[in-house]
Design a protein around this motif. Sequence first.
Motif, PDB file in Angstrom:
ATOM      1  N   ILE A 298     -14.284 139.257   9.009  1.00 18.53           N
ATOM      2  CA  ILE A 298     -14.274 138.975  10.463  1.00 18.53           C
ATOM      3  C   ILE A 298     -15.152 137.636  10.604  1.00 18.53           C
ATOM      4  N   ILE A 299     -16.323 137.788  10.327  1.00 19.25           N
ATOM      5  CA  ILE A 299     -17.267 136.677  10.565  1.00 19.25           C
ATOM      6  C   ILE A 299     -16.787 135.227   9.832  1.00 19.25           C
ATOM      7  N   ASP A 300     -16.022 135.465   8.645  1.00 19.00           N
ATOM      8  CA  ASP A 300     -15.756 133.999   7.923  1.00 19.00           C
ATOM      9  C   ASP A 300     -14.666 133.771   8.721  1.00 19.00           C
ATOM     10  N   GLN A 301     -13.776 134.311   9.241  1.00 20.45           N
ATOM     11  CA  GLN A 301     -12.700 133.894   9.991  1.00 20.45           C
ATOM     12  C   GLN A 301     -13.108 133.334  11.505  1.00 20.45           C
ATOM     13  N   THR A 302     -14.205 133.678  12.063  1.00 21.94           N
ATOM     14  CA  THR A 302     -14.453 133.391  13.264  1.00 21.94           C
ATOM     15  C   THR A 302     -15.340 132.280  13.139  1.00 21.94           C
ATOM     16  N   VAL A 303     -16.102 132.101  11.805  1.00 24.34           N
ATOM     17  CA  VAL A 303     -16.812 130.812  11.705  1.00 24.34           C
ATOM     18  C   VAL A 303     -15.761 129.418  11.387  1.00 24.34           C
ATOM     19  N   SER A 304     -15.076 129.856  10.723  1.00 24.88           N
ATOM     20  CA  SER A 304     -14.007 128.857  10.043  1.00 24.88           C
ATOM     21  C   SER A 304     -13.180 128.611  11.661  1.00 24.88           C
TER      22      SER A 304
END
Length: 390
Positions: free
Chosen positions: A57-63
């Motif tokens: 979730i965090i990775d997709q949000t930051v991306s």
Amino acid sequence: MTLANPQDAGPLPGEMRRMLLRQMPAVVDEMEEAVRTGLPDYANAANGMNGYSVRQIIDQTVSCFVSIHDVTRPGPAATAEIIALYERIGAQHGRLGRPLDVLRDALDLAGRVACRRLIEDAYREQWPESVLATLTEDAFDLIGTAIAAASRGYADECSRDPLEVQRDRLRDALVADAGHESQPLTELASAAGWQLPRTLAVLALPAGDHPQMHVLPPEVLADRSPAAPYLILPDPRDPGPRWLPKAKGAVLGPVVPVDRGAVSLRWARRGLDLVERGTLPAEAPLRCVDQVAVLSAFQSGDLLEAAAANLLGPLLALPPRRRTPLLETLLVYLRCGDNAVLTAERLHVHEQTVRYRLRQISQLTDGTCPDPELHLETMLVLTWLLSPGI
């Protein structure tokens, strides 16, 4: 500058965006650690949700945040992606009966880390004040967009028919990874009014192929996600029931015991990936059990690449126009049990052409190929070499 009108956001200077991309893994690590430390119960619960983890979730949000200012990708596309992601997460919360308050707290924690890192980068790299202001504002707007999307997904899920909610909870449990804490499948099936089968298989549908486009019997459980829809088929028959969707590009995972649905879904999605790459044919549907060699090669590409030099040696140094017919002939020859006549029939060439090519292979490899004791390894390597897109 807000995400309400993302098309107005100007792209970042190339070097600045590249720096943000380079720092993404470290930022994601720090944000994940903040959530795990500050909200350990929520982190553990989030990791149990089907298809998600705190890290993902965090990775997709930051991306998506970095993509808002990407000249190669319009801001609205990144915003739409974040909205779709958090609508699904909100729906998961509603389906599992988990309140959204802790999700808001997790986003707040992660957002604080992001803003602190942006400020540190700005002072270190001497960014213009206007750039820092824009990025900080965009970070808060992104969090607001995510919370609003999650709230919509949560509300929509909670307003649904209770029986449909129970069916979706059962569906998620059937494809959950081993070790995922959940109610016993017998209890979930009873609450959903669903007879628990001995076996099941998962049919992965192409993105955008909505399950509601097909006429399905009531015993089939469907995931309606537009990005990755799938169907759970109880006690599937071979080659499959007549109602099985004939969607071009669909992939049927292997039949597995009812408590191993994650295995069928995983292989179905791997097969779907290869169909989308053009490696596997877009049949309706394609069955994973008929493509064992290609799927196995797909999973072991780095090992097979290393083995190719040992098994095939000088063949790999030939130009493609010479190499490909030899490799294709060798693969079919091994599949035909070293039968040159049958190989010629399969390749639609003369038997003497097959024998000539086999002599060339033997001469180029000093008689070491094909080695009777390494037929399986050689066939896997050849499948990997000859499959486009792997």
